[in-house]
Design a protein around this motif. Structure first.
Motif, mmCIF file in Angstrom:
data_model
loop_
_atom_site.group_PDB
_atom_site.id
_atom_site.type_symbol
_atom_site.label_atom_id
_atom_site.label_comp_id
_atom_site.label_asym_id
_atom_site.label_seq_id
_atom_site.Cartn_x
_atom_site.Cartn_y
_atom_site.Cartn_z
ATOM 1 N N ALA A 23 40.648 5.062 45.647
ATOM 2 C CA ALA A 23 39.226 5.093 45.317
ATOM 3 C C ALA A 23 38.489 6.067 46.229
ATOM 4 C CB ALA A 23 38.628 3.699 45.439
ATOM 5 N N ASP A 24 38.895 6.142 47.489
ATOM 6 C CA ASP A 24 38.274 7.083 48.406
ATOM 7 C C ASP A 24 38.560 8.518 47.989
ATOM 8 O OD1 ASP A 24 37.312 4.953 49.885
ATOM 9 O OD2 ASP A 24 38.909 5.048 51.381
ATOM 10 N N ALA A 25 39.759 8.786 47.511
ATOM 11 C CA ALA A 25 40.119 10.129 47.066
ATOM 12 C C ALA A 25 39.319 10.513 45.821
ATOM 13 C CB ALA A 25 41.610 10.210 46.786
ATOM 14 N N GLU A 26 39.155 9.585 44.897
ATOM 15 C CA GLU A 26 38.365 9.860 43.697
ATOM 16 C C GLU A 26 36.907 10.131 44.056
ATOM 17 O OE1 GLU A 26 38.852 6.695 40.901
ATOM 18 O OE2 GLU A 26 41.016 6.917 40.841
ATOM 19 N N ALA A 83 35.803 11.317 46.900
ATOM 20 C CA ALA A 83 35.742 12.615 47.564
ATOM 21 C C ALA A 83 35.797 13.747 46.544
ATOM 22 C CB ALA A 83 36.884 12.741 48.568
ATOM 23 N N THR A 84 36.627 13.600 45.523
ATOM 24 C CA THR A 84 36.713 14.614 44.473
ATOM 25 C C THR A 84 35.392 14.715 43.712
ATOM 26 O OG1 THR A 84 39.075 14.188 44.239
ATOM 27 C CG2 THR A 84 37.989 15.327 42.418
ATOM 28 N N ALA A 85 34.814 13.579 43.371
ATOM 29 C CA ALA A 85 33.537 13.583 42.664
ATOM 30 C C ALA A 85 32.445 14.210 43.520
ATOM 31 C CB ALA A 85 33.154 12.160 42.266
ATOM 32 N N ASP A 86 32.440 13.921 44.820
ATOM 33 C CA ASP A 86 31.445 14.507 45.714
ATOM 34 C C ASP A 86 31.604 16.013 45.806
ATOM 35 O OD1 ASP A 86 30.295 12.060 46.226
ATOM 36 O OD2 ASP A 86 31.267 11.784 48.170
ATOM 37 N N SER A 87 32.842 16.489 45.900
ATOM 38 C CA SER A 87 33.048 17.930 46.015
ATOM 39 C C SER A 87 32.652 18.645 44.727
ATOM 40 C CB SER A 87 34.496 18.246 46.389
ATOM 41 O OG SER A 87 35.367 17.837 45.368
ATOM 42 N N ILE A 88 32.882 18.023 43.570
ATOM 43 C CA ILE A 88 32.461 18.613 42.297
ATOM 44 C C ILE A 88 30.941 18.660 42.229
ATOM 45 C CG2 ILE A 88 32.388 18.230 39.795
ATOM 46 C CD1 ILE A 88 35.257 17.139 40.063
ATOM 47 N N ARG A 89 30.286 17.592 42.665
ATOM 48 C CA ARG A 89 28.825 17.548 42.649
ATOM 49 C C ARG A 89 28.247 18.623 43.561
ATOM 50 N NH1 ARG A 89 25.577 15.428 46.183
ATOM 51 N NH2 ARG A 89 27.240 14.265 47.166
ATOM 52 N N ILE A 90 28.831 18.800 44.726
ATOM 53 C CA ILE A 90 28.350 19.801 45.672
ATOM 54 C C ILE A 90 28.571 21.207 45.117
ATOM 55 C CG2 ILE A 90 28.777 20.810 47.957
ATOM 56 C CD1 ILE A 90 29.302 17.906 48.915
ATOM 57 N N ALA A 91 29.734 21.442 44.498
ATOM 58 C CA ALA A 91 30.014 22.754 43.909
ATOM 59 C C ALA A 91 29.028 23.070 42.790
ATOM 60 C CB ALA A 91 31.448 22.797 43.389
#
Length: 67
Positions: A24-27, A29-37
């Motif tokens: 869940a932490d990895a998911e 983090a992925t969602a956060d990085s997509i949002r930031i991008a």
């Protein structure tokens, strides 16, 4: 001896609790990085749009001075 076993079990339980749910932490983090991008892309697009608007203003005012 019972106290040592109980203490060992308590330490193991705390260790498992602190290591929990890495997927869940990895998911997240992925969602956060997509949002930031996406945010960075939106800011860059707005900056390019503003630069294009500034460029046309400079060209227009230069042509007025020449004419």
């Amino acid at each position: 001896m019972k106290k040592l076993v109980l203490m060992f079990v308590a330490i193991v339980a705390v260790s498992f609790a602190s290591c929990g749910n890495k997927a869940a932490d990895a998911e997240k983090a992925t969602a956060d990085s997509i949002r930031i991008a996406d945010s960075i892309a939106a800011v860059e697009a707005a900056a390019a749009e503003a630069a294009a608007a500034v460029d046309t203003t400079v060209v227009d005012s230069a042509s007025i001075v020449v004419a």
